[in-house]
Design a protein around this motif. Structure first.
Motif, PDB file in Angstrom:
ATOM      1  N   VAL A   1       0.835  -1.207   0.000  1.00  0.00           N
ATOM      2  CA  VAL A   1       0.000   0.000   0.000  1.00  0.00           C
ATOM      3  C   VAL A   1       0.868   1.255   0.000  1.00  0.00           C
ATOM      4  N   CYS A   2       1.917   1.255   0.811  1.00  0.00           N
ATOM      5  CA  CYS A   2       2.814   2.412   0.849  1.00  0.00           C
ATOM      6  C   CYS A   2       3.536   2.590  -0.485  1.00  0.00           C
ATOM      7  N   ILE A   3       3.874   1.483  -1.132  1.00  0.00           N
ATOM      8  CA  ILE A   3       4.489   1.566  -2.455  1.00  0.00           C
ATOM      9  C   ILE A   3       3.529   2.221  -3.435  1.00  0.00           C
ATOM     10  N   LEU A   4       2.246   1.864  -3.352  1.00  0.00           N
ATOM     11  CA  LEU A   4       1.251   2.500  -4.217  1.00  0.00           C
ATOM     12  C   LEU A   4       1.154   3.995  -3.925  1.00  0.00           C
ATOM     13  N   MET A   5       1.136   4.379  -2.662  1.00  0.00           N
ATOM     14  CA  MET A   5       1.094   5.804  -2.311  1.00  0.00           C
ATOM     15  C   MET A   5       2.276   6.543  -2.941  1.00  0.00           C
ATOM     16  N   ARG A   6       3.465   5.961  -2.790  1.00  0.00           N
ATOM     17  CA  ARG A   6       4.657   6.606  -3.358  1.00  0.00           C
ATOM     18  C   ARG A   6       4.567   6.647  -4.888  1.00  0.00           C
ATOM     19  N   ALA A   7       3.995   5.611  -5.491  1.00  0.00           N
ATOM     20  CA  ALA A   7       3.849   5.578  -6.951  1.00  0.00           C
ATOM     21  C   ALA A   7       2.914   6.675  -7.445  1.00  0.00           C
ATOM     22  N   VAL A   8       1.844   6.948  -6.695  1.00  0.00           N
ATOM     23  CA  VAL A   8       0.928   8.020  -7.096  1.00  0.00           C
ATOM     24  C   VAL A   8       1.646   9.370  -7.044  1.00  0.00           C
ATOM     25  N   LEU A   9       2.420   9.601  -5.981  1.00  0.00           N
ATOM     26  CA  LEU A   9       3.192  10.843  -5.908  1.00  0.00           C
ATOM     27  C   LEU A   9       4.144  10.955  -7.097  1.00  0.00           C
ATOM     28  N   GLU A  10       4.771   9.842  -7.450  1.00  0.00           N
ATOM     29  CA  GLU A  10       5.702   9.847  -8.582  1.00  0.00           C
ATOM     30  C   GLU A  10       4.976  10.131  -9.887  1.00  0.00           C
ATOM     31  N   ALA A  11       3.821   9.534 -10.074  1.00  0.00           N
ATOM     32  CA  ALA A  11       3.067   9.717 -11.310  1.00  0.00           C
ATOM     33  C   ALA A  11       2.645  11.168 -11.500  1.00  0.00           C
ATOM     34  N   TYR A  12       2.378  11.866 -10.389  1.00  0.00           N
ATOM     35  CA  TYR A  12       1.944  13.262 -10.463  1.00  0.00           C
ATOM     36  C   TYR A  12       3.113  14.240 -10.298  1.00  0.00           C
ATOM     37  N   GLY A  13       4.326  13.719 -10.195  1.00  0.00           N
ATOM     38  CA  GLY A  13       5.486  14.587 -10.073  1.00  0.00           C
ATOM     39  C   GLY A  13       5.535  15.368  -8.774  1.00  0.00           C
ATOM     40  N   VAL A  14       4.968  14.793  -7.719  1.00  0.00           N
ATOM     41  CA  VAL A  14       4.918  15.476  -6.419  1.00  0.00           C
ATOM     42  C   VAL A  14       6.220  15.234  -5.666  1.00  0.00           C
ATOM     43  N   ARG A  15       6.895  16.291  -5.286  1.00  0.00           N
ATOM     44  CA  ARG A  15       8.185  16.173  -4.613  1.00  0.00           C
ATOM     45  C   ARG A  15       8.183  16.709  -3.183  1.00  0.00           C
ATOM     46  N   ASP A  16       7.073  17.291  -2.764  1.00  0.00           N
ATOM     47  CA  ASP A  16       7.046  17.936  -1.448  1.00  0.00           C
ATOM     48  C   ASP A  16       6.177  17.186  -0.429  1.00  0.00           C
ATOM     49  N   ARG A  17       5.907  15.913  -0.683  1.00  0.00           N
ATOM     50  CA  ARG A  17       5.167  15.079   0.265  1.00  0.00           C
ATOM     51  C   ARG A  17       5.935  13.779   0.473  1.00  0.00           C
ATOM     52  N   CYS A  18       5.803  13.225   1.678  1.00  0.00           N
ATOM     53  CA  CYS A  18       6.459  11.970   2.010  1.00  0.00           C
ATOM     54  C   CYS A  18       5.429  10.881   2.301  1.00  0.00           C
ATOM     55  N   VAL A  19       5.871   9.646   2.184  1.00  0.00           N
ATOM     56  CA  VAL A  19       5.099   8.477   2.600  1.00  0.00           C
ATOM     57  C   VAL A  19       5.764   7.911   3.844  1.00  0.00           C
ATOM     58  N   TRP A  20       4.999   7.837   4.931  1.00  0.00           N
ATOM     59  CA  TRP A  20       5.518   7.317   6.199  1.00  0.00           C
ATOM     60  C   TRP A  20       5.098   5.866   6.342  1.00  0.00           C
ATOM     61  N   VAL A  21       6.088   5.012   6.556  1.00  0.00           N
ATOM     62  CA  VAL A  21       5.903   3.567   6.614  1.00  0.00           C
ATOM     63  C   VAL A  21       6.065   3.148   8.075  1.00  0.00           C
ATOM     64  N   ALA A  22       4.949   2.985   8.784  1.00  0.00           N
ATOM     65  CA  ALA A  22       4.986   2.762  10.230  1.00  0.00           C
ATOM     66  C   ALA A  22       4.664   1.302  10.544  1.00  0.00           C
ATOM     67  N   ASP A  23       5.603   0.625  11.172  1.00  0.00           N
ATOM     68  CA  ASP A  23       5.413  -0.784  11.487  1.00  0.00           C
ATOM     69  C   ASP A  23       6.466  -1.200  12.511  1.00  0.00           C
ATOM     70  N   SER A  24       6.125  -2.230  13.281  1.00  0.00           N
ATOM     71  CA  SER A  24       7.132  -2.806  14.182  1.00  0.00           C
ATOM     72  C   SER A  24       8.126  -3.652  13.395  1.00  0.00           C
ATOM     73  N   PHE A  25       7.689  -4.155  12.231  1.00  0.00           N
ATOM     74  CA  PHE A  25       8.442  -5.116  11.424  1.00  0.00           C
ATOM     75  C   PHE A  25       8.724  -6.387  12.215  1.00  0.00           C
ATOM     76  N   GLU A  26       7.897  -6.601  13.259  1.00  0.00           N
ATOM     77  CA  GLU A  26       7.986  -7.802  14.090  1.00  0.00           C
ATOM     78  C   GLU A  26       6.619  -8.454  14.274  1.00  0.00           C
ATOM     79  N   GLY A  27       5.622  -8.029  13.498  1.00  0.00           N
ATOM     80  CA  GLY A  27       4.268  -8.516  13.713  1.00  0.00           C
ATOM     81  C   GLY A  27       3.521  -7.602  14.671  1.00  0.00           C
ATOM     82  N   VAL A  28       2.494  -8.138  15.335  1.00  0.00           N
ATOM     83  CA  VAL A  28       1.678  -7.340  16.248  1.00  0.00           C
ATOM     84  C   VAL A  28       2.131  -7.569  17.684  1.00  0.00           C
ATOM     85  N   PRO A  29       1.805  -6.635  18.592  1.00  0.00           N
ATOM     86  CA  PRO A  29       2.188  -6.822  19.998  1.00  0.00           C
ATOM     87  C   PRO A  29       1.548  -8.076  20.595  1.00  0.00           C
ATOM     88  N   VAL A  30       2.266  -8.702  21.498  1.00  0.00           N
ATOM     89  CA  VAL A  30       1.735  -9.874  22.196  1.00  0.00           C
ATOM     90  C   VAL A  30       0.640  -9.429  23.165  1.00  0.00           C
TER      91      VAL A  30
END
Length: 240
Positions: free
Chosen positions: A77-106
């Motif tokens: 999903v974040c890759i798609l968000m970044r792709a839309v920004l790229e398609a529209y030539g948007v350079r002043d917005r970021c995509v924030w990728v928030a995750d533990s990268f460890e799964g969900v909390p126990v």
């Protein structure tokens, strides 16, 4: 991009999620009702189209802010968000990728009862995708650059002090009551008027209850709109 991210091109077989499936099923993949072996997202094409639509709308309307997803799995999903920004030539917005990268909390004795009941941590071997793998997935599309920002850690620890904001699109995919509450508490106040909130797991009771209680506490009455029987979204009113 939507078709590639969901891998409806090569039709990879699911490995089981909502029960055994006899190979690839187009309807299940479209609705995000299977667990792909290689696709970079499990949300399905309908929810991907919703993400693209929301991002394109805020760009058209000039709604200020970055884009964020909490709970990213393989990053599709974040890759798609970044792709839309790229398609529209948007350079002043970021995509924030928030995750533990460890799964969900126990879930433990102090966790919300619905999270304890769900005990989603039991499948962390499926939900956990290392940050390096997610970054590599961005690279495969040529979209890993300084407009992609990683927030690594549990939401309760990372989101309160995250430098993200203002925000134009906030997408929550944390499944649990506490994860959803943490994300809404720390990100919704940063959402610009006219921005979108997307809830991936609204059909899951812990997530839905967290959303309903947060909306009630803060008097949020913008209509919740269904996407595909699983995810929902609403647009923050222009007056705040």
């Amino acid at each position: 991009m939507e078709r590639i991210l969901a891998n409806v091109i090569y039709e990879d077989a699911p490995v089981g999620w909502y029960g055994d499936l006899d190979g690839y099923d187009r309807a299940s993949r479209s609705a995000g009702r299977d667990l792909p072996t290689t696709a970079h997202t499990m949300v399905g094409t309908k929810r991907l189209k919703n993400v693209r639509s929301c991002v394109e709308q805020v760009l058209r309307d000039g709604v200020p802010g970055d884009l964020v997803e909490t709970g990213v799995w393989r990053g599709g999903v974040c890759i798609l968000m970044r792709a839309v920004l790229e398609a529209y030539g948007v350079r002043d917005r970021c995509v924030w990728v928030a995750d533990s990268f460890e799964g969900v909390p126990v879930a433990h004795s102090g966790s919300h009862p619905l999270d304890q009941e769900m005990a989603l941590h039991r499948i962390n071997q499926v939900l956990s995708v290392p940050r390096a793998e997610v970054a590599e997935n961005f690279s495969r599309y040529g979209l890993l650059d300084d407009q992609v920002r990683f927030l690594e850690g549990w939401f309760a620890d990372t989101l309160p002090h995250a430098p993200a904001g203002p925000l134009a699109v906030v997408r929550l995919d944390g499944d649990l009551y506490e994860s959803t509450t943490d994300a809404l508490t720390h990100l919704y106040p940063r959402l610009s008027p006219g921005g979108f909130v997307i809830i991936d797991d609204y059909d899951i009771e812990p997530c839905r209850k967290a959303v309903e209680e947060y909306r009630d506490r803060h008097g949020i009455d913008e209509p919740v709109q269904d996407i595909d029987g699983h995810g929902v979204y609403w647009r923050r009113a222009e007056h705040g």
